[in-house]
Design a protein around this motif. Structure first.
Motif, short mmCIF file in Angstrom:
data_model
loop_
_atom_site.label_atom_id
_atom_site.label_comp_id
_atom_site.label_asym_id
_atom_site.label_seq_id
_atom_site.Cartn_x
_atom_site.Cartn_y
_atom_site.Cartn_z
N THR A 43 0.83 -1.21 0.00
CA THR A 43 0.00 0.00 0.00
C THR A 43 0.87 1.25 0.00
O THR A 43 0.58 2.23 -0.72
N ARG B 37 -10.41 -5.44 2.20
CA ARG B 37 -10.08 -4.01 2.18
C ARG B 37 -8.82 -3.71 1.38
O ARG B 37 -8.79 -2.79 0.56
N TYR B 38 -7.74 -4.48 1.62
CA TYR B 38 -6.48 -4.14 0.96
C TYR B 38 -6.54 -4.28 -0.56
O TYR B 38 -6.07 -3.38 -1.28
N VAL C 39 -8.30 -1.28 -1.83
CA VAL C 39 -7.44 -0.10 -1.77
C VAL C 39 -6.49 -0.09 -2.96
O VAL C 39 -6.28 0.95 -3.62
N THR D 207 -9.93 6.80 -2.05
CA THR D 207 -9.50 5.43 -1.72
C THR D 207 -9.90 5.04 -0.31
O THR D 207 -10.43 3.94 -0.07
N ALA E 28 -12.48 1.92 0.83
CA ALA E 28 -12.09 0.86 1.75
C ALA E 28 -13.01 0.84 2.97
O ALA E 28 -13.41 -0.23 3.46
#
Length: 841
Positions: free
Chosen positions: A36, A188-189, A192, A204, A208
């Motif tokens: 991320t 979630r990741y 994102v 973003t 998320a």
């Protein structure tokens, strides 16, 4: 990996399914965090990165509306869940009273958080808008308004779910909760990453958050709708009262959590305001990576907290110690190893990706923050352990640390940058760890009633190191002239004489003029009224919690004044005799307040004294006041019956006698004009002082109460003084007589030269008499009567001493040498006693 190796890992790492799911989530976060960060660095400008991380630092302000309630709910739920369980349909069953209390706890939580969610959303959206607008005109144009408002709304919605998660965690649903969080991060990741690659920019975070909210609603409905229905429709027989049950703990945790915001979340907004979005973005990304390592290390603690509460409710303290010991060590070393790995990765970036490396802080502040967060693992375990007792002893520490870090962050953000913030933060963590370890040790010993077996694991700082860690606040207090007085506050004699001597020395100019503070917890101080009188001269702190918080500072050698040495003189002359001589004819420090005089005289009438009657206080030491150390001091005791002839003589002279003491003493036989005040329902701290201060003289023995009378300037007559070297009382108006010494070996009384010429004259403990082959002989009733009449004649001004009296007095005092306890006293040995025992001189 073999089965044996796997079993070993499970045992050493203290693994279970909850820990495995928690670790899986933390590992996923640890692996996803760098990805991320790389995508943010690639797709965000440095300014945009600053806004992104500042958003989430501002959202952390929800602690100001949450006010610690979720933590309290988890703790209280764990205590109730010890009597409950889930059936195969997912409904709660067990003790109806526990279910009723759990239901009321849930209802209270949902009402609070729904209201908090509405309030927080509106306030944060408006306040954040104005804060973020301060940098809008600087640098490239950034469209942050829409994402910010959307994030505030979704954060408020998630805030309304908080009591559900708190209840579930307290009800030992940790395994499922960590499974939920693992799946949430798994959703979630990737969302994102896709959003970043699609150019969503600041939207973003909103995307998320929306995915997380949908998953939370689905999970709660699928897994716990029956659980929540059980709470909603439970029969209400007993409820949790917010004001009585929750508030005493909540307000403490609330202050701690609010302090936590200033400790952990203020950095990014402060840097955003003073240094701009670019520096804020560097810090935000770095702090996110460090927090990932810290969160991984803290997983073991988070999954064990509900078990802490259950073990406390069952009083299984040894099992609790074992779990806490392992949890502390694992969390600390995971933080250390994870931090070292992170530093290694950042070093690699210096060579292979300089552009990405520029999105992070310099190496020095990164290393300092990593080390500080590793130390915080120990503090977290300590605080979680103590909070499982439904108490919050770290309150003052948290407020002080939060205030210190908050102020230093703002100052350093403006003038010294990130490096200054890192050093200030590490200093605060070191001081807090030393202070907190002391609090932990004291509370744990007091609350469990056991010796401290886990101190080596949790109290990782030795006493010398703790003193070094506290050096900064100690030096500040020292420069301000603050000193903490140390004495035995649970003994009325020490509370009277030691403080009296210190203040007299200060007024005589023999010691510096300090700002003296006496820590005297109200649940331990021998006499609250006497403490109140001393507050004319010194500052006394009576709050038990505040005293615990200040103990680490008060015990530091640079701030501590050991005034108990004025009276606790072993094999040496007590300093208070010399102080009293130099004080001379000055008035006593203490005198009764007019309001105490008025109510004391009314109380005398209730006790049966006629108006205007004079009286003598009588006290004879017994062994019931302090049973735990009585085996050391039993040789000082005497029977109240041996004072009855003296009391009769006083009554015959027109006075009254009031026997003082505590209810553990043997009751007196009824006597004319004599009151057994020790067993009176009118006994109180303030009345004790009134009697000590207003009696014509005090008739007692070697026990603390006579020193209170001396502090008020009242003459004393002491019988049964033991050892012989303490025979002489406090001042020139006092008289005393010692117990005699019998030699078991020679079967005779020892002469005073034999006693005072050897160590026998200074023996202070009962077993020392036994080892020396001697025993003490109490004064006779005639001896005590003659002593009382001599003092009464002195007080009334009708006594004169003849040459024989003076010769005997000089001969006895000539036996006293420097080092004898009462050497140099201006008081006298009883006249009749010396004449009676002239053969022993």
């Amino acid at each position: 990996m073999s089965a044996a190796a796997l079993n070993w890992l499970v045992r050493v790492a203290h693994l279970n399914r909850a820990v495995v799911w928690g670790l899986s989530g933390k590992i996923l976060a640890g692996l996803s965090g760098p990805i991320t960060a790389i995508l943010i660095a690639k797709k965000f400008s440095p300014e945009l990165q600053g806004y992104h991380y500042t958003f989430f630092s501002l959202l952390a302000l929800q602690v100001f509306v949450e006010l610690g309630l979720s933590g309290v709910i988890t703790t209280f739920a764990s205590h109730e869940w010890a009597k409950l369980s889930l059936n195969e349909r997912g409904r709660i069953e067990g003790d109806p009273v526990a279910l009723s209390r759990l239901s009321s706890l849930a209802a209270l939580g949902f009402r609070w958080f729904v209201a908090a969610a509405v309030f927080f959303t509106i306030l944060l959206a408006v306040g954040g808008y104005f804060f973020l607008s301060t940098k809008s005109s600087l640098g490239p144009q950034i469209h942050w308004q829409g994402p910010w408002i959307g994030l505030c709304i979704l954060t408020g919605l998630n805030l309304a779910f908080v009591p559900a998660w708190a209840i579930l965690q307290g009800c030992e649903q940790v395994e499922r909760i960590y499974f939920y969080r693992f799946v949430e991060m798994s959703l979630r990741y990737p969302a994102v990453w896709v959003a970043l690659l699609m150019g969503a920019q600041l939207w973003t975070g909103l995307i998320a958050s929306a995915i997380g909210t949908c998953w939370a609603l689905g999970f709660l409905w699928r897994k716990y709708r029956h659980f929540l229905a059980s709470l909603r429709y439970a029969e209400k027989s007993e409820s949790v009262d917010w004001k009585h049950d929750i508030l005493p703990l909540q307000w403490r945790i609330a202050l701690s959590w609010i302090s936590g915001y200033f400790m952990f979340s203020l950095f990014t907004p402060a840097l955003f305001h003073f240094q701009g979005p670019v520096v804020a973005g560097q810090f935000g990304m770095t702090w996110a990576l460090i927090s990932g390592v810290s969160g991984l290390a803290g997983t073991w603690l988070q999954v064990k907290v509900p078990e802490f509460g259950a073990l406390v409710s069952q009083k299984k303290f040894q099992a609790l110690d074992q779990i806490v010991r392992k949890t502390a060590m694992i969390s600390f070393w995971i933080a250390i190893l994870g931090g070292a790995l992170l530093l290694g990765i950042i070093l690699i970036l210096d060579y292979y990706s300089p552009a990405l490396r520029l999105r992070l802080l310099p190496m020095l502040p990164i290393g300092i923050f990593i080390f500080a967060e590793a130390l915080n693992q120990v503090s977290s375990v300590q605080s979680s352990y103590l909070r499982s007792f439904k108490r919050e002893p770290f309150l003052v520490l948290s407020v002080v640390m939060g205030s210190t870090v908050g102020i230093s962050t703002i100052i350093c953000a403006k003038y010294f940058g990130v490096t200054g913030i890192s050093f200030a933060y590490l200093a605060a963590v070191l001081i807090g760890l030393g202070w907190g370890t002391f609090i932990f040790s004291e509370c744990r010993r007091e609350w469990t009633g056991q010796a401290l077996h886990i101190g080596r694991s949790l109290a990782v700082l030795s006493r010398p190191l703790k003193e070094v860690l506290l050096l900064v606040p100690v030096l500040v207090l020292k420069s301000l002239g603050v000193r903490f007085l140390w004495t035995n506050i649970d003994r009325i004699g020490h509370l009277a004489c030691d403080v009296d001597c210190y203040i007299k020395e200060r007024q005589l100019g023999l010691v510096p003029q300090h700002h003296a503070i006496l820590l005297a917890p109200k649940d331990k101080v021998a006499n609250k009224a006497l403490l109140g009188y001393w507050c004319r001269y010194i500052r006394a702190i009576s709050s038990p919690w505040l005293c615990k918080m200040l103990n680490p500072l008060a015990s530091h050698r640079l701030l501590r004044l050991n005034i108990y040495e004025y009276t606790t003189a072993i094999n040496e002359t007590a300093p208070f005799y010399g102080i009293q001589r130099q004080w001379g004819g000055r008035p006593p420090l203490l005198s009764l307040k007019q309001e105490d005089v008025a109510r004391g005289e009314k109380c005398l009438l209730q006790l049966g004294l006629p108006p205007g009657a004079w009286f003598v206080c009588v006290h004879s030491r017994e062994g019931g006041y302090s049973v735990h150390d009585e085996h050391f001091h039993s040789h000082r005791n005497s029977a109240i019956e041996s004072y009855q002839m003296a009391m009769k003589a006083i009554v015959d002279r027109g006075g009254w006698c009031i026997r003082i003491g505590d209810p553990s003493m043997k009751k007196m036989s009824p006597m004319r004009n004599t009151i057994d005040y020790a067993h009176s329902p009118l006994k109180s701290d303030w009345m004790d002082l009134f009697l000590f201060a207003r009696c014509r003289f005090f008739l007692g023995n070697s026990s603390g109460p006579f020193l209170v009378a001396s502090a008020f300037g009242v003459p004393v007559a002491l019988a049964n003084q033991s050892p012989v070297s303490v025979v002489l009382p406090y001042g020139g108006a006092d008289i005393g007589i010692p117990k005699l010494i019998w030699s078991e070996k020679d079967q005779r009384l020892l002469a005073f030269p034999e006693i005072l010429g050897t160590s026998i004259g200074d023996l202070r403990l009962t077993h020392e008499h036994e080892q020396a082959g001697i025993s003490v002989i109490d004064n006779t009733t005639e001896d005590i009567r003659d002593l009382a009449l001599e003092q009464l004649d002195r007080v009334e001004g009708r006594l004169t001493y003849d040459p024989v009296d003076e010769a005997l007095q000089a001969k006895f005092k000539g036996l006293m040498r420097p080092g004898h306890y009462s050497y140099g006293s201006d008081s006298r040995v009883g006249r009749a006693f010396l004449k009676k025992h002239v053969a022993l001189l």
